[in-house]
Scaffold this motif. Sequence first.
Motif, PDB file in Angstrom:
ATOM      1  N   TYR A  25     -28.078 -15.574 -82.824  1.00 33.21           N
ATOM      2  CA  TYR A  25     -29.226 -15.463 -83.809  1.00 33.21           C
ATOM      3  C   TYR A  25     -28.647 -16.024 -85.104  1.00 33.21           C
ATOM      4  N   VAL A  31     -36.609 -11.565 -85.332  1.00 29.21           N
ATOM      5  CA  VAL A  31     -36.609 -12.006 -83.754  1.00 29.21           C
ATOM      6  C   VAL A  31     -37.503 -11.451 -83.298  1.00 29.21           C
ATOM      7  N   ARG A  65     -37.780 -17.457 -82.571  1.00 25.07           N
ATOM      8  CA  ARG A  65     -36.391 -17.188 -82.567  1.00 25.07           C
ATOM      9  C   ARG A  65     -35.681 -18.281 -83.204  1.00 25.07           C
ATOM     10  N   ALA A  67     -31.490 -19.781 -83.695  1.00 30.33           N
ATOM     11  CA  ALA A  67     -30.175 -19.608 -83.215  1.00 30.33           C
ATOM     12  C   ALA A  67     -29.457 -20.793 -83.519  1.00 30.33           C
TER      13      ALA A  67
END
Length: 116
Positions: A25, A31, A65, A67
Amino acid sequence: ARVCSTDLQTLAAPSGDPWPLESSYLPGYPVGNEGEEMQVLVDNSANAAPVFVKLYDLERRANVRHAFVQQRASFTFDKLAAGKYELRYQNIVDGASKSECDSRHAGLRQAAADVQ
């Protein structure tokens, strides 16, 4: 053909921090959509470039999210609440040659993840 208009030609994440050394992440991003119902696997194993990935909640219309996934690697968005999601990703490149590019496309590439 390469689609360089969607590639990120940068050594730093959008936050200004350097990209992580491993798939993870992105620090500094929330998150969201935490739950126990599902997970989404990002398989970048066939790609020679690392990617910046956003998991987009289609119902909330928000990225939940963020990443970084290394080249030839995979990453799992885990502990997700059930819902309809879309993966949006950009290759991270080091100054691609414009002769290799196909500039007819623009914006983040998208892949559906309509698992509930």
